[in-house]
Every structure is written in structure tokens, then in C-alpha cells.
Design a protein around this motif. Sequence first.
Motif, PDB file in Angstrom:
ATOM      1  N   SER A 298       0.839  -1.199   0.000  1.00 44.97           N
ATOM      2  CA  SER A 298       0.000   0.000   0.000  1.00 44.97           C
ATOM      3  C   SER A 298       0.874   1.249   0.000  1.00 44.97           C
ATOM      4  CB  SER A 298      -0.918   0.008   1.228  1.00 44.97           C
ATOM      5  OG  SER A 298      -1.566   1.257   1.360  1.00 44.97           O
ATOM      6  N   SER A 299       0.767   2.048  -1.068  1.00 46.58           N
ATOM      7  CA  SER A 299       1.506   3.312  -1.126  1.00 46.58           C
ATOM      8  C   SER A 299       1.044   4.264  -0.036  1.00 46.58           C
ATOM      9  CB  SER A 299       1.307   3.980  -2.500  1.00 46.58           C
ATOM     10  OG  SER A 299       1.804   3.174  -3.536  1.00 46.58           O
ATOM     11  N   ALA A 300      -0.242   4.202   0.282  1.00 48.41           N
ATOM     12  CA  ALA A 300      -0.787   5.079   1.319  1.00 48.41           C
ATOM     13  C   ALA A 300      -0.191   4.754   2.681  1.00 48.41           C
ATOM     14  CB  ALA A 300      -2.310   4.952   1.366  1.00 48.41           C
ATOM     15  N   ALA A 301      -0.115   3.466   3.005  1.00 48.24           N
ATOM     16  CA  ALA A 301       0.439   3.068   4.300  1.00 48.24           C
ATOM     17  C   ALA A 301       1.929   3.382   4.399  1.00 48.24           C
ATOM     18  CB  ALA A 301       0.210   1.573   4.525  1.00 48.24           C
ATOM     19  N   THR A 302       2.598   3.459   3.244  1.00 47.40           N
ATOM     20  CA  THR A 302       4.049   3.712   3.223  1.00 47.40           C
ATOM     21  C   THR A 302       4.377   5.200   3.246  1.00 47.40           C
ATOM     22  OG1 THR A 302       4.206   1.709   1.872  1.00 47.40           O
ATOM     23  CG2 THR A 302       6.200   3.012   2.062  1.00 47.40           C
ATOM     24  N   LEU A 303       3.396   6.045   2.975  1.00 42.86           N
ATOM     25  CA  LEU A 303       3.636   7.487   2.870  1.00 42.86           C
ATOM     26  C   LEU A 303       4.339   8.094   4.087  1.00 42.86           C
ATOM     27  CD1 LEU A 303       3.310  10.169   1.355  1.00 42.86           C
ATOM     28  CD2 LEU A 303       0.994  10.335   2.300  1.00 42.86           C
ATOM     29  N   PRO A 304       3.930   7.800   5.309  1.00 47.22           N
ATOM     30  CA  PRO A 304       4.596   8.425   6.471  1.00 47.22           C
ATOM     31  C   PRO A 304       6.095   8.115   6.534  1.00 47.22           C
ATOM     32  CG  PRO A 304       2.539   7.418   7.135  1.00 47.22           C
ATOM     33  CD  PRO A 304       2.779   6.971   5.739  1.00 47.22           C
ATOM     34  N   LEU A 305       6.462   6.839   6.363  1.00 48.49           N
ATOM     35  CA  LEU A 305       7.879   6.459   6.390  1.00 48.49           C
ATOM     36  C   LEU A 305       8.620   7.068   5.211  1.00 48.49           C
ATOM     37  CD1 LEU A 305      10.171   4.828   7.658  1.00 48.49           C
ATOM     38  CD2 LEU A 305       9.464   2.886   6.241  1.00 48.49           C
ATOM     39  N   ASN A 306       7.970   7.120   4.054  1.00 50.64           N
ATOM     40  CA  ASN A 306       8.595   7.691   2.865  1.00 50.64           C
ATOM     41  C   ASN A 306       8.906   9.171   3.073  1.00 50.64           C
ATOM     42  OD1 ASN A 306       9.622   7.755   0.290  1.00 50.64           O
ATOM     43  ND2 ASN A 306       7.671   7.488  -0.749  1.00 50.64           N
ATOM     44  N   LYS A 307       7.967   9.882   3.675  1.00 48.38           N
ATOM     45  CA  LYS A 307       8.181  11.313   3.920  1.00 48.38           C
ATOM     46  C   LYS A 307       9.308  11.536   4.923  1.00 48.38           C
ATOM     47  CE  LYS A 307       5.909  15.570   5.422  1.00 48.38           C
ATOM     48  NZ  LYS A 307       4.677  16.184   5.971  1.00 48.38           N
ATOM     49  N   ASP A 308       9.313  10.751   5.987  1.00 47.50           N
ATOM     50  CA  ASP A 308      10.357  10.886   7.007  1.00 47.50           C
ATOM     51  C   ASP A 308      11.736  10.603   6.414  1.00 47.50           C
ATOM     52  OD1 ASP A 308      11.104  11.055   9.980  1.00 47.50           O
ATOM     53  OD2 ASP A 308      11.938   9.107   9.409  1.00 47.50           O
ATOM     54  N   THR A 309      11.841   9.557   5.602  1.00 50.79           N
ATOM     55  CA  THR A 309      13.127   9.199   4.980  1.00 50.79           C
ATOM     56  C   THR A 309      13.560  10.249   3.967  1.00 50.79           C
ATOM     57  OG1 THR A 309      12.596   6.848   5.243  1.00 50.79           O
ATOM     58  CG2 THR A 309      14.339   7.411   3.686  1.00 50.79           C
ATOM     59  N   THR A 310      12.622  10.703   3.150  1.00 47.83           N
ATOM     60  CA  THR A 310      12.939  11.677   2.102  1.00 47.83           C
ATOM     61  C   THR A 310      13.417  13.001   2.687  1.00 47.83           C
ATOM     62  OG1 THR A 310      11.316  10.648   0.623  1.00 47.83           O
ATOM     63  CG2 THR A 310      12.022  12.878   0.082  1.00 47.83           C
ATOM     64  N   VAL A 311      12.798  13.434   3.774  1.00 46.46           N
ATOM     65  CA  VAL A 311      13.149  14.724   4.382  1.00 46.46           C
ATOM     66  C   VAL A 311      14.393  14.612   5.250  1.00 46.46           C
ATOM     67  CG1 VAL A 311      12.394  16.516   5.989  1.00 46.46           C
ATOM     68  CG2 VAL A 311      10.789  15.586   4.315  1.00 46.46           C
ATOM     69  N   ASN A 312      14.404  13.662   6.177  1.00 48.39           N
ATOM     70  CA  ASN A 312      15.455  13.607   7.197  1.00 48.39           C
ATOM     71  C   ASN A 312      16.717  12.867   6.774  1.00 48.39           C
ATOM     72  OD1 ASN A 312      13.902  15.011   9.179  1.00 48.39           O
ATOM     73  ND2 ASN A 312      12.723  13.154   9.526  1.00 48.39           N
ATOM     74  N   GLU A 313      16.603  11.981   5.795  1.00 48.22           N
ATOM     75  CA  GLU A 313      17.780  11.214   5.389  1.00 48.22           C
ATOM     76  C   GLU A 313      18.271  11.561   3.991  1.00 48.22           C
ATOM     77  OE1 GLU A 313      17.654   7.017   6.276  1.00 48.22           O
ATOM     78  OE2 GLU A 313      16.086   7.327   7.765  1.00 48.22           O
ATOM     79  N   LEU A 314      17.354  11.999   3.129  1.00 48.35           N
ATOM     80  CA  LEU A 314      17.758  12.354   1.765  1.00 48.35           C
ATOM     81  C   LEU A 314      17.918  13.862   1.586  1.00 48.35           C
ATOM     82  CD1 LEU A 314      15.528   9.840  -0.226  1.00 48.35           C
ATOM     83  CD2 LEU A 314      18.000   9.720   0.133  1.00 48.35           C
ATOM     84  N   GLY A 315      17.564  14.647   2.599  1.00 49.54           N
ATOM     85  CA  GLY A 315      17.823  16.085   2.566  1.00 49.54           C
ATOM     86  C   GLY A 315      16.876  16.903   1.725  1.00 49.54           C
ATOM     87  N   VAL A 316      15.720  16.346   1.363  1.00 47.99           N
ATOM     88  CA  VAL A 316      14.741  17.103   0.579  1.00 47.99           C
ATOM     89  C   VAL A 316      14.002  18.068   1.511  1.00 47.99           C
ATOM     90  CG1 VAL A 316      12.626  16.939  -0.801  1.00 47.99           C
ATOM     91  CG2 VAL A 316      14.457  15.258  -1.098  1.00 47.99           C
ATOM     92  N   ASN A 317      13.866  19.306   1.088  1.00 55.28           N
ATOM     93  CA  ASN A 317      13.130  20.295   1.871  1.00 55.28           C
ATOM     94  C   ASN A 317      11.707  19.805   2.123  1.00 55.28           C
ATOM     95  OD1 ASN A 317      11.282  22.845   2.065  1.00 55.28           O
ATOM     96  ND2 ASN A 317      13.340  23.591   2.489  1.00 55.28           N
ATOM     97  N   GLU A 318      11.224  20.004   3.337  1.00 50.37           N
ATOM     98  CA  GLU A 318       9.907  19.472   3.709  1.00 50.37           C
ATOM     99  C   GLU A 318       8.790  20.043   2.851  1.00 50.37           C
ATOM    100  OE1 GLU A 318       7.256  18.497   7.692  1.00 50.37           O
ATOM    101  OE2 GLU A 318       9.149  19.598   7.874  1.00 50.37           O
ATOM    102  N   THR A 319       8.961  21.273   2.389  1.00 48.32           N
ATOM    103  CA  THR A 319       7.946  21.873   1.523  1.00 48.32           C
ATOM    104  C   THR A 319       7.785  21.070   0.240  1.00 48.32           C
ATOM    105  OG1 THR A 319       8.435  24.077   2.396  1.00 48.32           O
ATOM    106  CG2 THR A 319       7.274  23.963   0.283  1.00 48.32           C
ATOM    107  N   ILE A 320       8.914  20.669  -0.340  1.00 43.87           N
ATOM    108  CA  ILE A 320       8.888  19.871  -1.566  1.00 43.87           C
ATOM    109  C   ILE A 320       8.280  18.503  -1.294  1.00 43.87           C
ATOM    110  CG2 ILE A 320      10.292  18.759  -3.342  1.00 43.87           C
ATOM    111  CD1 ILE A 320      10.278  21.704  -3.728  1.00 43.87           C
ATOM    112  N   ALA A 321       8.773  17.836  -0.241  1.00 45.25           N
ATOM    113  CA  ALA A 321       8.310  16.479   0.065  1.00 45.25           C
ATOM    114  C   ALA A 321       6.826  16.459   0.411  1.00 45.25           C
ATOM    115  CB  ALA A 321       9.124  15.891   1.213  1.00 45.25           C
ATOM    116  N   SER A 322       6.357  17.473   1.123  1.00 45.30           N
ATOM    117  CA  SER A 322       4.953  17.525   1.532  1.00 45.30           C
ATOM    118  C   SER A 322       4.019  17.690   0.341  1.00 45.30           C
ATOM    119  CB  SER A 322       4.731  18.675   2.518  1.00 45.30           C
ATOM    120  OG  SER A 322       5.450  18.456   3.708  1.00 45.30           O
TER     121      SER A 322
END
Length: 446
Positions: A298-322
Motif C-alpha cells: 500500500s503506497s498510502a500506508a508507506t507514505l509516512p515512512l517515505n516522507k520521514d526518509t525523504t526529508v530527514n535522510e535524503l535532505g529534501v526540503n519538507e515543503t517539496i516532500a509535503s
Amino acid sequence: MKVNKGNKLAIKMVIALICGLVAGLGCIFLRENLIASGNQETWNTINNILFQDITAEGSENAIGIFYIVGQLFVNSLQLIIVPMVFVSICLAICVITDTKKLGRISTKTIGTFLLTTVCALAFAGIVGAFVYSTGAFNTVNVANLTVQNGSTGSNPLNIVLNIIPNNLISAFSNNGGVLSIVFLAAAIGLAMNQLKDKIKYLKKIFIEVSDIISVCLSFVIEKFAPIAIFCLLTRTFAAYGVNYLKPALAYVVTVIIALLVYLLVAYPLYLLTLARVNPKPFMKKIVKVALFGFSTSSSAATLPLNKDTTVNELGVNETIASFTLPLGMTINMDGTAIMQVIAAIFIAASSGYSVTFSSMAVIAVLALIASIGTPAAPGAGAIILFTILTGMGYTNDAALLAYSLILSINRPIEMLVTSLNVVGDSSTSVIVAKKENMLDEDVYKK
């Protein structure tokens, strides 16, 4: 510190994944041996205690321990999907003061999604055409299959009608209508952006709700994800007998190879060419997101972890990731598109229809439209596939039987499809952030 925490979680998920696969394969062999030796009742008892869907008809006396654990975990994640998507997009849009910048981000995000999906469709068409030319798809015998209830066909353009909901309350009460939530969030975010300082309290409420969501999801994922992954994987593989997989072995092998090649080759190439960054850090850090998507399907169920990883580990600005991740969860379905094209070619070949270049082009167009409207939930891709079949006229008895076979065995494939979809969402976030100078490359390279 967050990177170390992410690495620990990734290790736990890998262990859970391996244990789940081993246990699941063990259950397959146990099931086959018990049935072959005339002990069907023994397997039925084991299945009722551990794996049975307790909501299914005739399961009133089942316990279904693994089903309950897995479903509670998935439900706890899906519970928060609608408010999370809504709040994330509203905040992402309302904090961008430069409207031109907002337009650039939107254009680059949708453009990248479209590019990767078109490439996925072309790749799937080439792979499907090659396997079709070998005759592998023609060897399926559908005579002994029984038709299962799938879905009814519909015009793919109905997706356009569903973008704008006719009832605000119903839009927020339906996890399958995330496209409507995206529209509402974008509209309200733009209005808040336009009103600027006149909107004080609502913006503050959204920020506080976002913080609450983050804390709750972090607790659920970090504490319960490994156990739930083990239960979900074990149950998934235990539910399938070898007899279900044999008739469609060519389809299963073709889709799995195509998905793995696209996952391991295409996304690194996109990062290398479009973002001009080293793809190695991305592939290393995104592993746990891919595993989580694989386990939950489920992409929906994975969204929270994906956002946390993308922002905090991959350095993407939260505005972009959100903005990009919730939108990608809704319209960016590379894996789904690949599966649907190959499945349509497989069904056409196995049911007597000729597959030409023009028919594959039409399949690709229908798959592009259908994939955009595919709900981010387990099994949705195979059900939406029926829209493509009806659009192509693949509706004779043999085609319906072959489609039934796809429904029967497609859950493991949907798991890998989800991995592709969520990795594609994150890679697009990195690409857009890099182009907008909103990527922290020091964090990305760690």
C-alpha cells in the motif's frame, strides 16, 4: 541521529522480511505436503488459527492471528492518510510566498511523474512484446480455471469526474478518494496563500496536527513495523498454493524481472541525469521504504515512512516532500503501469487476441489513465486492470478466465509494484528539490 535510527529500522525490516519470506515459503511447502498426503483438514486448522481472513464469509470460527496483527497495523496507518495528505499539501502550498516558485514546483513535479510513467510504459511494452514473440504467453491453459468476481469495466475518464468531490464530508471519509483530497488541499492551500497574514489560527492548527501525526506515526512504525511485516509476508505466501502459480509462471517471472530491472536501473539513471546526484546514497537509504511498501502493498500506508526518509535522510526540503509525495501516491504509478501493460498483453495472448504495435499503444494509453486513478491500496492495480481489458475489447470467456488467474496470484506482484511506486515518488522529490536548490546535499551524501 535520525539517520542512525533509520539504519536500525532498516536492519529490523530486512530481518523481518527474510524471516517472513522463509516462514512463508515453509508454509507453502507444508501446505502442499499436507494436501498431497490427504491431510487437508490439518492445513485448514492451521490456516484458520494463523492466516484466515476473519472477515470472509464462512470464517466465523476462525482466529486468524497473523491476519489480525497485519490488518491492525495497516489500519493504524491508513487511519491517518487522509488528514496527513490534506494537512501536508495545505501547509506546503500556503508557506510558499512566491507564486511563480509554486508554479515551477508543480510543473516540474507533474512533468517528472509523466516522464517516468511514459518511460515505464514504453519499457513494459518492449518487455511484453518480446515475451509475446517467444510464444511464452500462448502456453497458458485456461480451460480448468473458474471465473472469479473481479470488477466491472468503466470509462477511464471517470477519473476526471472524481477529482472534484460533490460532498465535502464523503471526500474525507473515503481513503480510496485521495485524488479528491489532493484537489481540496491544493485549493485551500492556495486560498490560504492568497490571504497570507489574515489566516493565522488555521495555519497554526494545521502545523500542530502535522506534529501530532508525525509523533503517532513514528511510534507505530518504529515499534510495530518489523512484527507486522513478518506477519503480513508470512500470511501472503502461506495463502498461495503452487497450483495457482504454475499456469501463469511466464507472466509472474516476466513482471517480476521487469519490475526489478526498472527499480534498480531506471531510478538511478533518473537521479544521475535529471538531478545530477550520485544515486548510491539514495538507493541505500530508500531500501527500508521499498521493503515497507513491499510488505504492506500500500503506497498510502508507506507514505509516512517515505516522507520521514525523504526529508530527514535524503535532505529534501519538507515543503517539496509535503507536496510531491502525497501527489505521487495519487498519480505516480510506474510499477502499476508496468504490471498492467504486461498483464493485458498476457491476457490477450492467452485468450486468442492478436497483439500488434497499435494495440500495445492503446493499452499503454489506457494504462497511463488507469494508473493515475488507481487507489493506493492493496490489490487495486489488478482490479483497475479490468478497465483496460474492457477498453480493448478483451472480454471473451478465455480473457475473463485469464483475468481471474491474475486476480488469484497477483498479490505478491502487487507488493513489488508498490515498492516501485514509492521509490518513484521519493526519487521525484529529490529531482524537483535539486532543480529548485532545496536539496541539502550534505544530508543526502551522509
